[in-house]
Each structure stands twice: as structure tokens, then as C-alpha cells.
Design an enzyme around this catalytic site. Structure first.
Site, PDB file in Angstrom:
ATOM      1  N   CYS A  42       0.832  -1.202   0.000  1.00 33.13           N
ATOM      2  CA  CYS A  42       0.000   0.000   0.000  1.00 33.13           C
ATOM      3  C   CYS A  42       0.868   1.254   0.000  1.00 33.13           C
ATOM      4  O   CYS A  42       0.456   2.298  -0.524  1.00 33.13           O
ATOM      5  CB  CYS A  42      -0.937  -0.011   1.207  1.00 33.13           C
ATOM      6  SG  CYS A  42      -2.224   1.254   1.116  1.00 33.13           S
ATOM      7  N   GLU A  55      -4.010  -5.403  -4.121  1.00 30.23           N
ATOM      8  CA  GLU A  55      -4.038  -4.039  -4.655  1.00 30.23           C
ATOM      9  C   GLU A  55      -4.639  -4.018  -6.062  1.00 30.23           C
ATOM     10  O   GLU A  55      -5.474  -3.164  -6.374  1.00 30.23           O
ATOM     11  CB  GLU A  55      -2.620  -3.440  -4.669  1.00 30.23           C
ATOM     12  CG  GLU A  55      -2.057  -3.098  -3.305  1.00 30.23           C
ATOM     13  CD  GLU A  55      -2.795  -1.961  -2.625  1.00 30.23           C
ATOM     14  OE1 GLU A  55      -3.400  -1.121  -3.334  1.00 30.23           O
ATOM     15  OE2 GLU A  55      -2.778  -1.907  -1.391  1.00 30.23           O
TER      16      GLU A  55
END
Length: 220
Positions: free
Chosen positions: A135, A205
Site C-alpha cells: 500500500c 491491490e
């Protein structure tokens, strides 16, 4: 090979798929449907609340005072992003943060945060760092890549600028430096677990952007 080199090599195909995803292409050329971006913002608000908790666990497990402060600051920053930037985006859609918080957490968001929290609570400090790293790092790489092109849509341009910004890039470099230091200290088995966690959350993601693009809902 440094640990960060090994980690990035493991997810390079995933990153290529992220860059090729129509969600990101639509961000840069302004054609991304606003409803897809709204879906992303609402789910990201849910995600960041749990990501902040994951960072707080990293702070609690950190062996040194500097790392404790850094991850604690990043946890506060994740909440600030949720309350600040996301609130601004939601206002543009005529929504409030309270309305977004009342919307359901969708399957990909739930799966990602569940894996993230299980890993940081159940694993070592090094494993926790590996799980939260995508992230930081993927967003930094994406922001850096998209910054030159930006977007004709002001909302999308603001999102790109946030992650392409040098201040955010500096935070990510700090975490990458820590990761390489950990790579010099851990056992081969722990290093393999770090690669596994990093690869898994990197795939999440891609799935997160894809879920927004598809307008994912619960099937039943």
C-alpha cells in the site's frame, strides 16, 4: 540481492497488470466513470480504517523507538487521509463521510483487510511490514508514473498528485530502507514468509482497483 529487490521482482508482473488496468488508464485520460471512482473512494475509506489499525500493530511490534514513532505517525496519517482527502472527494459526489461509512464493505475490501490484519497480528514484525508495504510502495510507484501525465479531471489529478508528491515518496523510501535492514537480520524462512505476504497483498491491490472498475457488490 537486497530484500526490496527480491520483493519487487516477485510482484513485477502484478505491477505491470496494475499499470495496464483500465481504472488507471481512465484516471489519467479523464474517462474513468465517476461512479467507479466513487466506489473506489468509499471502499478506500473502509480500507484505510483497518490499514491504520495494521500500522498501529506494526508500531506496537517494532523493536526500536524510531520505528514505533514512524508507524504510529503513519497510522495517524492514514486516518487523516480518510477524513480529509476522501471527505473532499465525497463532497464532490454530493455525499458525506457518514453516508460513505454506512455503505457496505465489499468482498475484495473485506478479504484484503482480513488478510492484512490476520498477518500483522499473527506474524512477526518483519512479516507485518511485508504485508503493509504494497500500500506504500505500489501507490508511490503508480503516483510517480502517472504524475507527469496527471489528468484533465480535477478530482483524478488531485488523487494522482497526492501519491506522486515528494513528501509521500520520502515516507515510502523510509519504509523501504527499514525493509532492507530487516532483510539483513531475518532467517531464510522468515524472508520467504515476507515475500509471500508481500506478493499476496500486492495482488489484493490489483483486485481493489478492479473491484471499483467492475462496481463490485455482494453476489447474494
Amino acid at each position: 540481492m537486497s530484500l526490496t529487490d527480491e520483493l519487487w521482482a516477485a510482484i513485477e508482473p502484478v505491477y505491470d497488470e496494475i499499470l495496464a488496468h483500465p481504472f488507471l488508464a481512465g484516471l489519467t485520460d479523464g474517462t474513468l466513470p465517476r461512479q467507479a471512482f466513487r466506489h473506489f473512494v468509499v471502499q478506500d475509506s473502509h480500507y484505510l480504517r483497518d490499514y491504520a489499525r495494521a500500522l498501529a500493530v506494526c508500531a506496537a511490534k517494532a523493536p526500536g523507538e524510531a520505528e514505533v514513532r514512524a508507524f504510529a505517525d503513519d497510522a495517524v496519517g492514514a486516518i487523516a487521509a480518510e477524513q480529509g482527502m476522501h471527505a473532499e472527494f465525497l463532497t464532490a459526489f454530493g455525499d458525506t463521510a457518514e453516508q460513505a461509512a454506512a455503505e457496505p464493505v465489499m468482498p475484495t475490501t473485506r478479504a484484503y483487510t482480513s488478510y492484512l490484519l490476520a498477518t500483522v497480528y499473527g506474524g512477526s514484525f518483519a512479516e507485518a511490514v511485508a504485508a503493509v508495504l504494497p500500500c506504500y510502495w505500489i501507490y508511490a510507484r503508480v503516483g510517480e508514473r502517472l504524475l507527469a501525465a496527471s489528468s484533465p479531471e480535477p478530482l483524478y489529478a488531485k488523487w494522482i498528485a497526492t501519491y506522486g508528491d515528494e513528501q509521500f515518496q520520502a515516507v515510502v523510501r523510509r519504509v523501504l530502507d527499514l525493509t532492507d535492514r530487516l532483510g539483513e537480520e531475518i532467517s531464510p524462512a522468515e524472508r520467504r514468509r515476507m515475500v509471500e505476504h508481500f506478493t499476496t497483498t500486492s495482488k489484493y491491490e490489483w483486485m481493489f482497483w478492479d473491484a471499483a472498475w467492475r462496481g463490485e457488490t455482494w453476489p447474494v
